[in-house]
Design a protein around this motif. Structure first.
Motif, mmCIF file in Angstrom:
data_model
loop_
_atom_site.group_PDB
_atom_site.id
_atom_site.type_symbol
_atom_site.label_atom_id
_atom_site.label_comp_id
_atom_site.label_asym_id
_atom_site.label_seq_id
_atom_site.Cartn_x
_atom_site.Cartn_y
_atom_site.Cartn_z
ATOM 1 N N CYS A 1 -9.449 -9.729 -12.459
ATOM 2 C CA CYS A 1 -10.774 -10.753 -12.755
ATOM 3 C C CYS A 1 -10.842 -11.572 -11.259
ATOM 4 O O CYS A 1 -9.806 -12.343 -11.098
ATOM 5 C CB CYS A 1 -10.569 -11.508 -13.999
ATOM 6 S SG CYS A 1 -11.875 -12.448 -14.133
ATOM 7 N N CYS B 1 -10.569 -15.659 -12.710
ATOM 8 C CA CYS B 1 -9.222 -16.193 -13.267
ATOM 9 C C CYS B 1 -8.255 -15.419 -12.675
ATOM 10 O O CYS B 1 -8.160 -14.336 -12.258
ATOM 11 C CB CYS B 1 -9.390 -16.145 -14.832
ATOM 12 S SG CYS B 1 -8.846 -14.611 -15.502
ATOM 13 N N ASP C 1 -5.212 -14.764 -14.524
ATOM 14 C CA ASP C 1 -4.446 -14.073 -15.137
ATOM 15 C C ASP C 1 -5.189 -12.606 -16.024
ATOM 16 O O ASP C 1 -4.414 -11.649 -16.553
ATOM 17 C CB ASP C 1 -4.041 -14.957 -16.524
ATOM 18 C CG ASP C 1 -3.213 -15.812 -16.142
ATOM 19 O OD1 ASP C 1 -2.378 -15.705 -15.281
ATOM 20 O OD2 ASP C 1 -3.345 -16.974 -16.558
ATOM 21 N N GLY C 2 -6.517 -12.621 -15.711
ATOM 22 C CA GLY C 2 -7.303 -11.531 -16.333
ATOM 23 C C GLY C 2 -7.263 -10.098 -15.643
ATOM 24 O O GLY C 2 -7.250 -9.935 -14.289
ATOM 25 N N CYS D 1 -13.602 -9.580 -18.748
ATOM 26 C CA CYS D 1 -12.108 -10.179 -18.257
ATOM 27 C C CYS D 1 -11.510 -10.169 -19.931
ATOM 28 O O CYS D 1 -12.013 -10.724 -20.661
ATOM 29 C CB CYS D 1 -12.156 -11.272 -17.711
ATOM 30 S SG CYS D 1 -10.473 -12.045 -17.415
ATOM 31 N N ASN D 2 -10.191 -9.624 -19.875
ATOM 32 C CA ASN D 2 -9.523 -9.674 -21.000
ATOM 33 C C ASN D 2 -8.665 -11.043 -21.415
ATOM 34 O O ASN D 2 -8.308 -11.301 -22.376
ATOM 35 C CB ASN D 2 -8.786 -8.675 -21.427
ATOM 36 C CG ASN D 2 -7.255 -8.701 -20.091
ATOM 37 O OD1 ASN D 2 -7.631 -9.474 -19.394
ATOM 38 N ND2 ASN D 2 -6.842 -7.781 -20.245
ATOM 39 N N SER D 3 -8.938 -12.052 -20.244
ATOM 40 C CA SER D 3 -8.355 -13.426 -20.332
ATOM 41 C C SER D 3 -9.546 -14.462 -20.701
ATOM 42 O O SER D 3 -9.434 -15.389 -21.407
ATOM 43 C CB SER D 3 -7.496 -13.529 -19.226
ATOM 44 O OG SER D 3 -6.956 -14.786 -19.355
ATOM 45 N N CYS D 4 -10.403 -14.439 -19.952
ATOM 46 C CA CYS D 4 -11.610 -15.376 -19.867
ATOM 47 C C CYS D 4 -12.885 -15.030 -20.433
ATOM 48 O O CYS D 4 -13.707 -15.814 -20.376
ATOM 49 C CB CYS D 4 -11.649 -16.050 -18.370
ATOM 50 S SG CYS D 4 -12.636 -14.874 -17.082
#
Length: 57
Positions: free
Chosen positions: A25, A28, A30-31, A46-49
Motif C-alpha cells: 500500500c 501506509c 503495513d498494508g 489495502c488490508n490494513s488502512c
C-alpha cells in the motif's frame, strides 16, 4: 450485443485488479493491496488502512 457487467464471474475479473493485488500500500507502511469491495463496487483495497486504490463500476 455487449455482455452485461452483472453476468461477470471471478474468472474474468479485469486485469487492473489482478495487477494491483499483492502490491504494498502506498498510503501506509503495513498494508498490502487485496481484492475486495468499496462502496459496493469491485475494488483493490489495502488490508490494513482500508484505502481503495482502484474501483470498478
Amino acid at each position: 450485443m455487449a455482455k452485461s457487467q452483472s453476468s461477470r464471474t471471478s474468472d474474468d475479473d479485469p486485469k487492473l485488479l489482478a495487477i494491483l493485488e499483492g502490491r504494498p500500500c502506498p498510503d501506509c507502511d503495513d498494508g498490502e493491496l487485496e481484492r475486495g469491495t468499496y462502496k459496493e463496487n469491485r475494488a483493490v483495497v489495502c488490508n490494513s488502512c482500508d484505502t481503495p486504490r482502484a474501483q470498478l463500476w
